[in-house]
Design a protein around this motif. Sequence first.
Motif: not given
Length: 318
Positions: A182, A186, A195-196, A259
Motif C-alpha cells: 500500500l 501511493k 490495484n485497489v 485496520y
Amino acid sequence: MEVANKSVLAGFVLLGLSDQPKLEKTFFVLILSMYLVILLGNGVLILVTALDSRLHTPMYFFLGNLSFLDICYTTSSIPLVLDGFLTPRKTISFSACTGQMFLSFAMGATECVLLGMMAFDRYVAICNPLRYPMVMSKATYVPMAASSWVAGGVNSLVQISLAVQLPFCGDNVINHFTCEILAVLKLACADISINVISMAVANVIFLGVPVLFIFVSYIFILTTILKIPSAEGRRKAFSTCSAHLTVVVIFYGTILFMYAKPKSKDPLGADKQDVSDKLISLFYGVLTPMLNPIIYSLRNKDVKTAVKTLVNQKCFVQ
C-alpha cells in the motif's frame, strides 16, 4: 515515461524511523530479540513435528507448515527492517522491493488459508471422530496444505504483477520499514483503481472467507463439545482446539485492530500517527509468529512432551 524508468532503476528509499534516531537503537534490540525467538521457537516446533512419530498426524503436519511459514514470513522482511535501523534512509532496488513484497504478501495469504484448513481438521476430529482417519488421510491433508501455499503464491503474483506495471515518478520515498504494497502504490503516478479493486477482492477471498469458515467450524465444534456429558470429556475435547483458536483470535484480532483503528483528523497529529501506524504494522509482523510456538507449547500436552523428549535425548547424547 523516461522519468518513470529512471525512478524504477534507482529504486526506493525506506524512511523507517530515520527522523527518530533515538528510537532506532531501542527497536533494533527489541525486534532482533523477537526475531531470534521466532527462529528458535518455530524451528523447535518444526523439528519435533518431524522427528517425533507421535506427532505425525494432520494437526501437527499443519502446525509444522505454519511454523515454517512464520519463519519465511518474518525472514522476508525483518532482516531488511533491522538493516534499516542501522542505515538511515536505506535504499532498496526495485527488483529487491518487488521480491520482498511478493514473499510478504504470499506468506500472509497462505497463513489465512492454512488457519482455515486447521479449523476444518479440528472440526472433523471433534464432530466426526470415527470418520477422522478416513477423511483426514495423508492423501487429503498434504494436498490441503500444498493448496494453501499455491493459493497464497498465485494471489501474491497477481497483486505484485499489477503493481510493477505502474509508472513511478517523482518522490521515491516509502514511508515504511519495508516495501509494504500500500505504501508503494501511493508513489505511483497513475490510476491505481485496478490495484485497489484487485486487493479488495483478494481480501474478501483470503480474509473474509477463511474467517467465515473458521467461525462456522467453531460453532459446530462448540455445539458438539457442549453435548459431551462429562466435564472431563468436554475439557479434553476443547484442549485439542484451544491452541488453534487462540492463534486465530490473535492473528485476526491484530488485523482488525490495525485496520479498524480510527484515523486522526488533527493535522498536527499526522506525523505521530504515521509513526504509530508503522510500528503497529511492524509488531503485527513479528507478534503472531513469535506467539504461535509459545501458545502451542504451553497449551498442547503432546508438543510439550515431544520437546522434553527431544531435550532429554540431546542431553543424554552429550
